[in-house]
Design a protein around this motif. Structure first.
Motif, PDB file in Angstrom:
ATOM      1  N   SER A  50      53.318  55.743  49.444  1.00 44.62           N
ATOM      2  CA  SER A  50      53.191  55.299  51.492  1.00 44.62           C
ATOM      3  C   SER A  50      52.716  55.860  52.103  1.00 44.62           C
ATOM      4  O   SER A  50      53.342  57.290  51.951  1.00 44.62           O
ATOM      5  CB  SER A  50      53.845  54.426  51.667  1.00 44.62           C
ATOM      6  OG  SER A  50      54.893  55.155  52.082  1.00 44.62           O
TER       7      SER A  50
ATOM      8  N   ASP B 145      49.124  55.292  43.787  1.00 43.79           N
ATOM      9  CA  ASP B 145      48.719  54.220  43.954  1.00 43.79           C
ATOM     10  C   ASP B 145      49.571  54.592  45.506  1.00 43.79           C
ATOM     11  O   ASP B 145      50.847  54.648  45.415  1.00 43.79           O
ATOM     12  CB  ASP B 145      49.940  53.300  43.277  1.00 43.79           C
ATOM     13  CG  ASP B 145      48.870  52.299  42.126  1.00 43.79           C
ATOM     14  OD1 ASP B 145      47.712  52.932  41.471  1.00 43.79           O
ATOM     15  OD2 ASP B 145      49.614  52.560  41.223  1.00 43.79           O
TER      16      ASP B 145
ATOM     17  N   VAL C  37      49.991  52.839  49.497  1.00 42.14           N
ATOM     18  CA  VAL C  37      49.397  51.893  50.956  1.00 42.14           C
ATOM     19  C   VAL C  37      49.300  52.902  51.593  1.00 42.14           C
ATOM     20  O   VAL C  37      50.359  53.891  52.354  1.00 42.14           O
ATOM     21  CB  VAL C  37      50.589  51.007  50.444  1.00 42.14           C
ATOM     22  CG1 VAL C  37      51.831  51.371  50.479  1.00 42.14           C
ATOM     23  CG2 VAL C  37      50.886  49.397  51.675  1.00 42.14           C
TER      24      VAL C  37
ATOM     25  N   SER D 179      40.592  48.371  55.146  1.00 40.40           N
ATOM     26  CA  SER D 179      40.825  47.112  54.211  1.00 40.40           C
ATOM     27  C   SER D 179      39.591  47.062  53.450  1.00 40.40           C
ATOM     28  O   SER D 179      38.956  46.589  52.370  1.00 40.40           O
ATOM     29  CB  SER D 179      41.331  46.501  54.721  1.00 40.40           C
ATOM     30  OG  SER D 179      42.482  46.199  54.752  1.00 40.40           O
TER      31      SER D 179
ATOM     32  N   ILE E 285      39.437  51.312  47.293  1.00 42.79           N
ATOM     33  CA  ILE E 285      40.210  50.134  47.394  1.00 42.79           C
ATOM     34  C   ILE E 285      39.087  49.146  45.691  1.00 42.79           C
ATOM     35  O   ILE E 285      40.170  48.151  45.009  1.00 42.79           O
ATOM     36  CB  ILE E 285      39.342  49.373  48.281  1.00 42.79           C
ATOM     37  CG1 ILE E 285      40.030  50.098  49.705  1.00 42.79           C
ATOM     38  CG2 ILE E 285      39.386  47.920  48.588  1.00 42.79           C
ATOM     39  CD1 ILE E 285      39.251  49.767  50.967  1.00 42.79           C
TER      40      ILE E 285
ATOM     41  N   GLY F 141      41.695  49.284  43.395  1.00 39.87           N
ATOM     42  CA  GLY F 141      42.941  48.494  43.182  1.00 39.87           C
ATOM     43  C   GLY F 141      44.566  49.579  43.485  1.00 39.87           C
ATOM     44  O   GLY F 141      45.333  49.640  43.395  1.00 39.87           O
ATOM     45  N   ARG F 142      43.777  50.766  43.788  1.00 42.87           N
ATOM     46  CA  ARG F 142      44.762  51.362  43.859  1.00 42.87           C
ATOM     47  C   ARG F 142      45.111  52.068  45.548  1.00 42.87           C
ATOM     48  O   ARG F 142      45.597  53.143  46.366  1.00 42.87           O
ATOM     49  CB  ARG F 142      44.103  53.500  43.463  1.00 42.87           C
ATOM     50  CG  ARG F 142      44.479  53.616  41.811  1.00 42.87           C
ATOM     51  CD  ARG F 142      44.004  54.127  41.237  1.00 42.87           C
ATOM     52  NE  ARG F 142      43.020  54.942  41.704  1.00 42.87           N
ATOM     53  CZ  ARG F 142      41.822  55.306  41.018  1.00 42.87           C
ATOM     54  NH1 ARG F 142      41.058  54.481  40.105  1.00 42.87           N
ATOM     55  NH2 ARG F 142      40.675  56.090  42.308  1.00 42.87           N
TER      56      ARG F 142
ATOM     57  N   THR G  61      45.796  50.093  49.366  1.00 43.55           N
ATOM     58  CA  THR G  61      45.697  48.679  50.453  1.00 43.55           C
ATOM     59  C   THR G  61      46.327  49.324  51.507  1.00 43.55           C
ATOM     60  O   THR G  61      46.762  50.348  51.780  1.00 43.55           O
ATOM     61  CB  THR G  61      46.666  48.030  49.860  1.00 43.55           C
ATOM     62  OG1 THR G  61      47.749  48.672  49.228  1.00 43.55           O
ATOM     63  CG2 THR G  61      45.819  47.613  48.274  1.00 43.55           C
ATOM     64  N   PHE G  62      45.397  48.720  52.152  1.00 47.20           N
ATOM     65  CA  PHE G  62      46.296  49.024  54.036  1.00 47.20           C
ATOM     66  C   PHE G  62      46.755  47.570  54.539  1.00 47.20           C
ATOM     67  O   PHE G  62      46.247  46.343  53.651  1.00 47.20           O
ATOM     68  CB  PHE G  62      45.126  49.513  55.323  1.00 47.20           C
ATOM     69  CG  PHE G  62      44.279  50.500  54.384  1.00 47.20           C
ATOM     70  CD1 PHE G  62      45.069  52.220  54.638  1.00 47.20           C
ATOM     71  CD2 PHE G  62      43.007  50.884  52.991  1.00 47.20           C
ATOM     72  CE1 PHE G  62      44.177  52.951  54.928  1.00 47.20           C
ATOM     73  CE2 PHE G  62      42.850  52.229  53.203  1.00 47.20           C
ATOM     74  CZ  PHE G  62      43.355  53.245  53.618  1.00 47.20           C
ATOM     75  N   THR G  63      47.529  47.986  55.413  1.00 50.09           N
ATOM     76  CA  THR G  63      48.816  46.492  56.252  1.00 50.09           C
ATOM     77  C   THR G  63      49.013  47.093  57.462  1.00 50.09           C
ATOM     78  O   THR G  63      49.628  48.296  56.945  1.00 50.09           O
ATOM     79  CB  THR G  63      49.858  46.308  54.637  1.00 50.09           C
ATOM     80  OG1 THR G  63      50.429  45.335  55.486  1.00 50.09           O
ATOM     81  CG2 THR G  63      50.628  47.572  54.359  1.00 50.09           C
TER      82      THR G  63
END
Length: 443
Positions: A4, A25, A27, A40, A59, A62-63, A65-67
């Motif tokens: 992360s 992976d 985030v 994103s 992106i 699939g490795r 993501t942002f949130t």
């Protein structure tokens, strides 16, 4: 590995995309909803070469993501904290509000064995203060400073010239304790590609890792201000600071890099970091140890005034109602960063003296116009040059330094006066083409 990244500004967004490109992976987590939406979609909210393709690749695979949801950090083996540490509004010290908030927000989602890796530039001693909060969860806090150059940040992350990791150490031996050694091994795995390419991996205590970053910035700022101090001497003696720098640069103990005299440094790192370093040294009772950094800062600011003075001198003592074209708005090329930009400082000072100032820049106009709407902004270089009484180059983009010839410029401007704020042009060539050329620390 699952990682992360807390904070998706300049540092965090680049780090997240780069780590995903290495197969992890990742985030990215940030409180700014607009920033998260942009990232994103694979769109960088700032200008950085090669970043958007990296975002899109991560992106799509699939490795990456942002949130805005901190809970997404749960399950990650390593949590990188890369939030900002701006200068305090009422002083020179670093504002650690965002660092503290990031750590506090992350605590509920940490698990025993997790590694929290601070990447923000912080005053020495910060990690030691934060460590107990992290250790209470069974996780380990380390400090892994970044050494990114804006404009080359992707390369510097994927292929760094060194990796520094500060870890908890034994109070008796000074060597990494059990948790520190384990955390260092985890980061070796994270950076396996860089290590395979030969990047040095330096394990230190927490305080040393924090000092490495601020000391590096302080040294670079000092080297730049040193040659600018020599430019001040050159200007009153008739010497040429560019020839001086070339001669000094042949000494292997000195080197030529960062000996380019001009209007000095700016941006979101060097100015605030040397001020914060000075402030922290004073808090520690060792202000005299880095007292020279105050003069480093003063020299840097003086060169901006000198550039303005040269324009005024070149235009006969007054710039009132004169058209002055400023080439550049960003603090450096290959960036749209206008934080503490010498270019904008010069432009605003000239405007304050009554000049009609036109600014052009390949990447930073939108940011500059938002901060200083009183100035005139023109996107195309040649359009910005039309009818100018004088030109000043303050950001050495290739389309100014390498691609603009004095002969071509002469077909566009009204006057034939050029101030080279970066000493990037061939003075003889401009003079031969009929221009009056002024350099920084040059006869």
């Amino acid at each position: 590995m699952r990682l992360s990244v807390i904070g998706c500004g300049y540092l965090g967004a680049v780090h997240a995309a780069a780590m995903a490109s290495l197969g992890h992976d990742v985030v990215g987590i940030d409180v700014d909803e607009a920033k998260v939406r942009s990232l994103s979609l694979g769109r960088a909210p700032f200008h950085e070469p090669h970043l958007e393709p990296l975002l899109a690749e991560g992106i799509a695979a699939g490795r990456l993501t942002f949130t805005t949801d901190m809970a997404a950090a749960s399950g990650s083996a390593v949590h990188f904290v890369g939030v900002g540490t701006p200068q305090q509004k009422d002083g020179d010290a670093a504002d650690l509000t965002y660092v503290g908030a990031a750590i506090d927000g992350l605590l509920p989602y940490l698990a025993p064995g997790d590694v929290v890796a601070g990447k923000s530039t912080v005053p020495v001693g910060t990690a030691a203060e934060l460590a107990p909060r992290v250790e209470a969860t069974g996780a380990t806090l380390v400090w892994n400073p970044e050494f990114l150059r804006e404009g080359w940040a992707v390369k510097d992350t994927v292929d760094p010239d060194r990796l520094v990791v500060g870890v908890p150490t034994s109070s008796t031996t000074g060597e990494p304790d059990e948790a520190g050694a384990a955390a260092a091994d985890v980061l070796r795995e994270v950076y396996h590609a860089a290590l395979a390419n030969g990047a040095p991996f330096i394990v230190t205590d927490l305080a040393t890792a924090e000092l490495v970053k601020v000391a590096a910035n302080a040294f670079l700022a000092t080297k730049i201000s040193f040659i600018n101090a020599m430019a001040e001497i050159a200007e009153v003696t008739g010497a040429d600071v560019t020839q001086l720098a070339d001669a000094l640069g042949h000494d292997v103990r000195i080197g030529r890099r960062f000996l380019g005299a001009g209007i000095g440094f700016g941006g979101g790192c060097l100015p605030k970091d040397i001020r914060a370093f000075s402030a922290r040294a004073e808090e520690l009772g060792r202000g005299e140890s880095v007292a020279f950094l105050r003069e480093v800062d003063a020299i840097n600011l003086r060169r901006r005034r000198r550039a303005v003075d040269l324009v005024v001198e070149a235009l006969g003592g007054s710039v009132f109602k004169k058209n002055v074209t400023v080439l550049g708005a960003a603090f450096k090329p290959h960036s749209d960063d206008i934080r503490d930009s010498p270019a904008l400082d010069v432009a605003v000072r000239l405007h304050g003296l009554g000049a009609w100032v036109t600014i052009t820049d390949p990447a930073a106009l939108e940011n500059a116009q938002r901060l200083h709407p009183q100035l005139n902004y023109v996107a195309e270089r040649d359009d910005a040059l039309r009818e100018a009484d004088a030109i000043i180059m303050v950001t050495e983009w290739d389309e100014y330094r390498r691609e603009l010839t004095p002969e071509h410029a002469a077909t566009l401007t009204r006057g034939r006066i050029v101030v080279d704020g970066r000493n990037g042009w061939d003075a003889a060539a401009w003079r031969a083409a009929g221009w009056t050329y002024y350099g920084m620390g040059r006869p």
